[in-house]
Design an enzyme around this catalytic site. Sequence first.
Site, PDB file in Angstrom:
ATOM      1  N   TYR A  80       0.847  -1.203   0.000  1.00 54.87           N
ATOM      2  CA  TYR A  80       0.000   0.000   0.000  1.00 54.87           C
ATOM      3  C   TYR A  80       0.878   1.248   0.000  1.00 54.87           C
ATOM      4  O   TYR A  80       0.614   2.210  -0.713  1.00 54.87           O
ATOM      5  CB  TYR A  80      -0.923   0.012   1.217  1.00 54.87           C
ATOM      6  CG  TYR A  80      -1.943   1.124   1.113  1.00 54.87           C
ATOM      7  CD1 TYR A  80      -3.187   0.888   0.522  1.00 54.87           C
ATOM      8  CD2 TYR A  80      -1.663   2.412   1.566  1.00 54.87           C
ATOM      9  CE1 TYR A  80      -4.112   1.904   0.386  1.00 54.87           C
ATOM     10  CE2 TYR A  80      -2.579   3.439   1.425  1.00 54.87           C
ATOM     11  CZ  TYR A  80      -3.810   3.176   0.843  1.00 54.87           C
ATOM     12  OH  TYR A  80      -4.711   4.182   0.696  1.00 54.87           O
ATOM     13  N   PHE A 132      -7.447  19.602 -25.236  1.00 53.85           N
ATOM     14  CA  PHE A 132      -7.898  18.235 -25.345  1.00 53.85           C
ATOM     15  C   PHE A 132      -9.221  18.171 -24.572  1.00 53.85           C
ATOM     16  O   PHE A 132      -9.433  18.974 -23.665  1.00 53.85           O
ATOM     17  CB  PHE A 132      -6.854  17.253 -24.782  1.00 53.85           C
ATOM     18  CG  PHE A 132      -7.289  15.827 -24.932  1.00 53.85           C
ATOM     19  CD1 PHE A 132      -7.360  15.248 -26.187  1.00 53.85           C
ATOM     20  CD2 PHE A 132      -7.683  15.069 -23.828  1.00 53.85           C
ATOM     21  CE1 PHE A 132      -7.806  13.943 -26.343  1.00 53.85           C
ATOM     22  CE2 PHE A 132      -8.122  13.765 -23.982  1.00 53.85           C
ATOM     23  CZ  PHE A 132      -8.189  13.195 -25.237  1.00 53.85           C
ATOM     24  N   THR A 133     -10.098  17.244 -24.940  1.00 54.05           N
ATOM     25  CA  THR A 133     -11.461  17.217 -24.352  1.00 54.05           C
ATOM     26  C   THR A 133     -11.436  17.261 -22.823  1.00 54.05           C
ATOM     27  O   THR A 133     -12.065  18.127 -22.209  1.00 54.05           O
ATOM     28  CB  THR A 133     -12.213  15.958 -24.802  1.00 54.05           C
ATOM     29  OG1 THR A 133     -11.393  14.814 -24.553  1.00 54.05           O
ATOM     30  CG2 THR A 133     -12.546  16.023 -26.294  1.00 54.05           C
ATOM     31  N   ASP A 222       1.838  18.643 -21.653  1.00 50.60           N
ATOM     32  CA  ASP A 222       1.092  17.387 -21.726  1.00 50.60           C
ATOM     33  C   ASP A 222       1.833  16.491 -22.721  1.00 50.60           C
ATOM     34  O   ASP A 222       1.763  16.688 -23.930  1.00 50.60           O
ATOM     35  CB  ASP A 222      -0.347  17.660 -22.182  1.00 50.60           C
ATOM     36  CG  ASP A 222      -1.181  16.378 -22.321  1.00 50.60           C
ATOM     37  OD1 ASP A 222      -0.605  15.280 -22.365  1.00 50.60           O
ATOM     38  OD2 ASP A 222      -2.421  16.503 -22.413  1.00 50.60           O
ATOM     39  N   LYS A 265      -1.029   6.052 -23.183  1.00 49.93           N
ATOM     40  CA  LYS A 265      -0.584   6.343 -24.547  1.00 49.93           C
ATOM     41  C   LYS A 265       0.872   5.869 -24.720  1.00 49.93           C
ATOM     42  O   LYS A 265       1.088   4.684 -24.798  1.00 49.93           O
ATOM     43  CB  LYS A 265      -0.722   7.835 -24.839  1.00 49.93           C
ATOM     44  CG  LYS A 265      -2.028   8.466 -24.308  1.00 49.93           C
ATOM     45  CD  LYS A 265      -3.258   8.060 -25.086  1.00 49.93           C
ATOM     46  CE  LYS A 265      -4.565   8.499 -24.438  1.00 49.93           C
ATOM     47  NZ  LYS A 265      -4.777   9.915 -24.362  1.00 49.93           N
ATOM     48  N   ARG A 388     -14.150  13.532 -33.733  1.00 45.92           N
ATOM     49  CA  ARG A 388     -13.409  14.606 -33.082  1.00 45.92           C
ATOM     50  C   ARG A 388     -13.825  15.932 -33.714  1.00 45.92           C
ATOM     51  O   ARG A 388     -13.036  16.655 -34.290  1.00 45.92           O
ATOM     52  CB  ARG A 388     -11.896  14.395 -33.197  1.00 45.92           C
ATOM     53  CG  ARG A 388     -11.368  13.207 -32.430  1.00 45.92           C
ATOM     54  CD  ARG A 388     -11.146  13.425 -30.938  1.00 45.92           C
ATOM     55  NE  ARG A 388     -12.310  13.331 -30.075  1.00 45.92           N
ATOM     56  CZ  ARG A 388     -12.248  12.999 -28.791  1.00 45.92           C
ATOM     57  NH1 ARG A 388     -11.106  12.682 -28.229  1.00 45.92           N
ATOM     58  NH2 ARG A 388     -13.319  12.978 -28.037  1.00 45.92           N
ATOM     59  N   PHE A 454     -19.990  13.250 -25.939  1.00 44.93           N
ATOM     60  CA  PHE A 454     -19.620  12.276 -26.971  1.00 44.93           C
ATOM     61  C   PHE A 454     -19.426  10.870 -26.423  1.00 44.93           C
ATOM     62  O   PHE A 454     -19.549   9.903 -27.157  1.00 44.93           O
ATOM     63  CB  PHE A 454     -18.341  12.722 -27.708  1.00 44.93           C
ATOM     64  CG  PHE A 454     -17.133  12.833 -26.818  1.00 44.93           C
ATOM     65  CD1 PHE A 454     -16.867  14.002 -26.123  1.00 44.93           C
ATOM     66  CD2 PHE A 454     -16.261  11.764 -26.666  1.00 44.93           C
ATOM     67  CE1 PHE A 454     -15.757  14.114 -25.294  1.00 44.93           C
ATOM     68  CE2 PHE A 454     -15.141  11.862 -25.843  1.00 44.93           C
ATOM     69  CZ  PHE A 454     -14.895  13.040 -25.153  1.00 44.93           C
TER      70      PHE A 454
HETATM   71  C1  LIG Z   1      -5.632  10.804 -23.587  1.00 42.58           C
HETATM   72  C2  LIG Z   1      -5.156  12.147 -23.327  1.00 42.58           C
HETATM   73  C3  LIG Z   1      -5.420  12.780 -22.112  1.00 42.58           C
HETATM   74  C4  LIG Z   1      -6.292  12.155 -21.040  1.00 42.58           C
HETATM   75  O1  LIG Z   1      -5.742  10.974 -20.569  1.00 42.58           O
HETATM   76  P1  LIG Z   1      -6.650   9.771 -20.015  1.00 42.58           P
HETATM   77  O2  LIG Z   1      -5.641   8.758 -19.588  1.00 42.58           O
HETATM   78  O3  LIG Z   1      -7.518   9.310 -21.125  1.00 42.58           O
HETATM   79  O4  LIG Z   1      -7.440  10.295 -18.880  1.00 42.58           O
HETATM   80  C5  LIG Z   1      -4.904  14.046 -21.923  1.00 42.58           C
HETATM   81  N1  LIG Z   1      -4.173  14.658 -22.871  1.00 42.58           N
HETATM   82  C6  LIG Z   1      -3.916  14.076 -24.047  1.00 42.58           C
HETATM   83  C7  LIG Z   1      -3.107  14.800 -25.059  1.00 42.58           C
HETATM   84  C8  LIG Z   1      -4.394  12.813 -24.329  1.00 42.58           C
HETATM   85  O5  LIG Z   1      -4.149  12.253 -25.519  1.00 42.58           O
END
Ligand SMILES: *Cc1c(COP(=O)(O)O)cnc(C)c1O
Length: 480
Positions: A80, A132-133, A222, A265, A388, A454
């Site tokens: 933990y 980003f969304t 990011d 990613k 998108r 979406f």
């Molecule tokens: C996927 C993504 C996110 C969000 O990450 P999650 O793991 O899906 O929460 C943020 N910024 C970018 C550029 C992304 O491609």
Amino acid sequence: MIIVRSRDGSELRVDGYRVRFFERIDLPPIDRRLKAIREAGWNTFQLKADDVFLDMLTDSGVNAMSINQLAAMMSAQDAYAGSRTFYEFAETVEEILSFKYVIPVHQGRAAEHLLAKVFVREGSIVPMNYHFTTTKTHIDLAGGIVVEIPVKEALDIKSRYPFKGDIDVSKLEEILKKERGKVAFVRIEAVANLLGGQPVSMKNIREVRELCDRYGVPLVLDGSMVDWNVYFIKEREPGYRSKKLVDILREFVSYSDIFYMSARKAPSVRGGFIATNNREFYEKIVIHVPVYEGFPTYGGMSIKEIAAMAIGLREMVDENLIGSELELIKYVVEELDKRGIPVVLPPGGLGVHIEASQFLPHVPRNAYPAGSLAAALYLASGVRSMERGAMSMDRDRDGREIYPDLELIRIAFPRRTYLKSHADYLIDRVLWLYEHRDIVEGLRWIYEPPVLRFFLGRLEDIGNWGEKLVEVYKKELGDL
Ligand SMILES: *Cc1c(COP(=O)(O)O)cnc(C)c1O
């Protein structure tokens, strides 16, 4: 990629891995595809994966993992608090990215949640190359305002400008001057997801860094897909061709004060983290981790994933591994472009991006050309892509639609997952659909959620076009 000279003098790019595990996939017949997309409310997010042939919705959490990652998962130390596996991960972050402090979080949006909580106030401004969304939603919810300032080439899909993810630095300087004291941070996303996976140049991030220093504002990077960004710098930016990917990565991230990524990613696992060299930032952020994520040595992730993430960070800059899906994307984009399909140029990371309002010019924007195209492509191929465009934006506070600059569908190529025959199949079906694009009309809501609509929204095909498309398909191409 292993790059060697070919006998004709050109470059030959060869994948530096072989496949040792595989997953059988099925192409569902077209009648089943029609039933499935209807049941899914014409929203590809709502399809069951078993009804999909090539799952090109996203690269998130579906990249192929290496045997070394799988092995590391077995020997991870579950605890933990204070797991050895966490400290090994932190050492890897320091070695590969040169950040001293690291905060694991359960995925990328969790990092965005914590950053918005710590830095964004009512009325704060957050300039960025592009939103980003999930980023935009977290900044909105914290009362902040996202200001997008990409270079002008970014919004012209035909422009082959090599770094369409760049920030317009003169616009940034204007904002920093005018809004002194109100800018929470400047954000760079590399590669820029919603601009079509387009990269940011080293020159640009260096200039943004200088401006941030001059105006005393933190720079947040990011880096969810930074592996691809680094590869493009090596390919496209003068002076970087002979540099190692890891050195390009280190220089690139060194310009940021705070780095975060969705580890779903580039590192090919399921998780995320925030990293920094600024002790004060670290302390401000980490106190929220036990409330929203978990103890700071696991941050809501499984320890197994943390072990695999450390390996994934190294593999993210392995010269043999990086680039194979980029070469496939390039192949599809160039083939489609030659035949007049409105694809985003130059070929970027993440996937093949098609401009739907040019592909379906007869579909008005309030009937969602990109949503319609994603549904139609699924019908015509069993390929699942992602909308998108306008559906991926939520309405403003007065309930009006916000139309983004680009109305795209994205056909993602997860890392080391699909093959050349899949690319050829995709090209064939996109071209078939283009020849029959007049049949495809728009979509309208049956159920529209108030945020991130979406994901869970449900729609129907205006005028029953789905059935008409299927009829023509069966006549010309058969039942499969
Ligand atoms: C996927 C993504 C996110 C969000 O990450 P999650 O793991 O899906 O929460 C943020 N910024 C970018 C550029 C992304 O491609």
